[in-house]
Design a protein around this motif. Sequence first.
Motif, PDB file in Angstrom:
ATOM      1  N   ARG A   1       0.824  -1.215   0.000  1.00  0.00           N
ATOM      2  CA  ARG A   1       0.000   0.000   0.000  1.00  0.00           C
ATOM      3  C   ARG A   1       0.861   1.269   0.000  1.00  0.00           C
ATOM      4  O   ARG A   1       0.551   2.229  -0.701  1.00  0.00           O
ATOM      5  N   ASP A   2       1.960   1.273   0.778  1.00  0.00           N
ATOM      6  CA  ASP A   2       2.800   2.474   0.856  1.00  0.00           C
ATOM      7  C   ASP A   2       3.495   2.752  -0.474  1.00  0.00           C
ATOM      8  O   ASP A   2       3.498   3.890  -0.955  1.00  0.00           O
ATOM      9  N   SER A   3       4.096   1.708  -1.047  1.00  0.00           N
ATOM     10  CA  SER A   3       4.845   1.917  -2.291  1.00  0.00           C
ATOM     11  C   SER A   3       3.926   2.261  -3.457  1.00  0.00           C
ATOM     12  O   SER A   3       4.277   3.069  -4.326  1.00  0.00           O
ATOM     13  N   MET A   4       2.733   1.666  -3.480  1.00  0.00           N
ATOM     14  CA  MET A   4       1.809   1.965  -4.570  1.00  0.00           C
ATOM     15  C   MET A   4       1.275   3.394  -4.463  1.00  0.00           C
ATOM     16  O   MET A   4       1.232   4.135  -5.449  1.00  0.00           O
ATOM     17  N   MET A   5       0.878   3.818  -3.253  1.00  0.00           N
ATOM     18  CA  MET A   5       0.379   5.193  -3.103  1.00  0.00           C
ATOM     19  C   MET A   5       1.466   6.211  -3.410  1.00  0.00           C
ATOM     20  O   MET A   5       1.222   7.229  -4.071  1.00  0.00           O
ATOM     21  N   THR A   6       2.675   5.927  -2.939  1.00  0.00           N
ATOM     22  CA  THR A   6       3.795   6.837  -3.215  1.00  0.00           C
ATOM     23  C   THR A   6       4.092   6.864  -4.707  1.00  0.00           C
ATOM     24  O   THR A   6       4.310   7.943  -5.296  1.00  0.00           O
ATOM     25  N   GLY A   7       4.106   5.699  -5.330  1.00  0.00           N
ATOM     26  CA  GLY A   7       4.373   5.619  -6.759  1.00  0.00           C
ATOM     27  C   GLY A   7       3.312   6.302  -7.603  1.00  0.00           C
ATOM     28  O   GLY A   7       3.625   6.981  -8.594  1.00  0.00           O
ATOM     29  N   ILE A   8       2.045   6.137  -7.227  1.00  0.00           N
ATOM     30  CA  ILE A   8       0.953   6.804  -7.945  1.00  0.00           C
ATOM     31  C   ILE A   8       1.085   8.321  -7.807  1.00  0.00           C
ATOM     32  O   ILE A   8       0.858   9.066  -8.773  1.00  0.00           O
ATOM     33  N   THR A   9       1.480   8.779  -6.622  1.00  0.00           N
ATOM     34  CA  THR A   9       1.748  10.203  -6.430  1.00  0.00           C
ATOM     35  C   THR A   9       2.849  10.662  -7.384  1.00  0.00           C
ATOM     36  O   THR A   9       2.759  11.739  -7.992  1.00  0.00           O
ATOM     37  N   GLY A  10       3.885   9.822  -7.538  1.00  0.00           N
ATOM     38  CA  GLY A  10       4.964  10.117  -8.483  1.00  0.00           C
ATOM     39  C   GLY A  10       4.456  10.273  -9.905  1.00  0.00           C
ATOM     40  O   GLY A  10       4.920  11.143 -10.657  1.00  0.00           O
ATOM     41  N   ILE A  11       3.485   9.440 -10.283  1.00  0.00           N
ATOM     42  CA  ILE A  11       2.875   9.546 -11.613  1.00  0.00           C
ATOM     43  C   ILE A  11       2.124  10.869 -11.737  1.00  0.00           C
ATOM     44  O   ILE A  11       2.259  11.586 -12.745  1.00  0.00           O
ATOM     45  N   PHE A  12       1.348  11.221 -10.703  1.00  0.00           N
ATOM     46  CA  PHE A  12       0.565  12.457 -10.746  1.00  0.00           C
ATOM     47  C   PHE A  12       1.455  13.685 -10.940  1.00  0.00           C
ATOM     48  O   PHE A  12       1.085  14.625 -11.643  1.00  0.00           O
ATOM     49  N   ILE A  13       2.644  13.670 -10.293  1.00  0.00           N
ATOM     50  CA  ILE A  13       3.526  14.846 -10.383  1.00  0.00           C
ATOM     51  C   ILE A  13       4.628  14.648 -11.429  1.00  0.00           C
ATOM     52  O   ILE A  13       5.506  15.490 -11.575  1.00  0.00           O
ATOM     53  N   LYS A  14       4.578  13.502 -12.133  1.00  0.00           N
ATOM     54  CA  LYS A  14       5.514  13.190 -13.219  1.00  0.00           C
ATOM     55  C   LYS A  14       6.979  13.222 -12.761  1.00  0.00           C
ATOM     56  O   LYS A  14       7.845  13.788 -13.432  1.00  0.00           O
ATOM     57  N   ASN A  15       7.245  12.583 -11.625  1.00  0.00           N
ATOM     58  CA  ASN A  15       8.604  12.479 -11.108  1.00  0.00           C
ATOM     59  C   ASN A  15       9.170  11.114 -11.507  1.00  0.00           C
ATOM     60  O   ASN A  15       8.747  10.079 -10.975  1.00  0.00           O
ATOM     61  N   GLN A  16      10.114  11.107 -12.434  1.00  0.00           N
ATOM     62  CA  GLN A  16      10.578   9.855 -13.018  1.00  0.00           C
ATOM     63  C   GLN A  16      11.288   8.956 -12.007  1.00  0.00           C
ATOM     64  O   GLN A  16      11.184   7.730 -12.078  1.00  0.00           O
TER      65      GLN A  16
END
Length: 373
Positions: A35-50
């Motif tokens: 849950r932590d890695s997926m939420m953090t990763g999805i946030t990365g997608i939203f802000i386009k942080n590669q």
Amino acid sequence: MFTKEALNVIEQAISEQGILASSEKKDNYARVWSRDSMMTGITGIFIKNQMIIDGLQKSIKTLADFQAENGQIPSNVYGNKASYGTLVGRTDATIWWIIGACEYIIYSKDEALKNILKEKIYKALSCLKTWEFNQRGLLYSPLGGNWADEYVTSGYVLYDNVLRYWAMKNVAEVYDDEDLKILADRTKKQIENNFRKNNSDEIKYHQTAYQKASEKPYFWASLNANGYDERFDLAGNALAIFLGFDIDLDAFTQFLEKLNKEFSHWMLPVFYPIIFPKDADWTLLENNYSYDFKNQPYQFHNGGSWPIYLGWLCLGLKKRGHSEIPLKILNQYENLLNKKGSSFREYYSTDQLIPSGTDQLCFSASGYLLMKI
């Protein structure tokens, strides 16, 4: 104001295996949690942080490598060891992995990974289907079976079922699965029909309990064989709003204003009302922990304030055209972050706004970034 610091917390937690819950080597936080890695990763997608997006890809693959025979995704992975839950299994770990894997595939257009993961994703969906137990459409979670693993909600939990809808919707999109899209739409309507008072003629999951439940300006927290838990679950409602569920947003935001007046701040409790030792539900709380008891009143799951879910709430409200409360929440959080010794801690007590839990937490850093979107 604190975007750079939030990104630094997450970047420091990215390992060869994926995104750790925290870079701090405390308890079991230095692991790849689903849950932590997926939420953090999805946030990365939203802000386009590669860099975060690459960490998400590693997390997806690491968790997939340890998928159980029944399709279940681990709660967390550490080295060559996987945990599927200690006292009970974690239903939301499997759901978040499906959501995160699909969000990554949609964003990256990685056809190779899409093909590699297809069997595993559908196997995970099949696992969730078995957790209905009665083939009636809603997922059943045991006590402590999701992120609020030391709390009292169980049964047909709003949070887990809203997440399952998101998972089905995403898989239907990625694999162009019309049957699954129809099922996802049906699941959404079933949640709307059973977790709030409404005028629908559809048969209720638990007709007797539904008739006895009182009207609230939010979706009820959970439904069990013995009736409804009418508590406010901020996480479940935040995600439902983000995903476009039918809710009276004017009544809902008025309820949030009422909470603000009661607590005198905008770090709203993740569950409400608070459970006190005199309450019947205290017996469900007092022995439900792995390391030490954290659920004193206003703390942890028992009325603590979690930036990660405030972030989802802000994102959902803004998506639906309500920007005033998200700004108040952001300002409140930034004021707390400004204070000496207050960094991206796990949660805040809602009586005194004391930062508590693990520090340098990707959950909280992600929550801040979600508030800023």
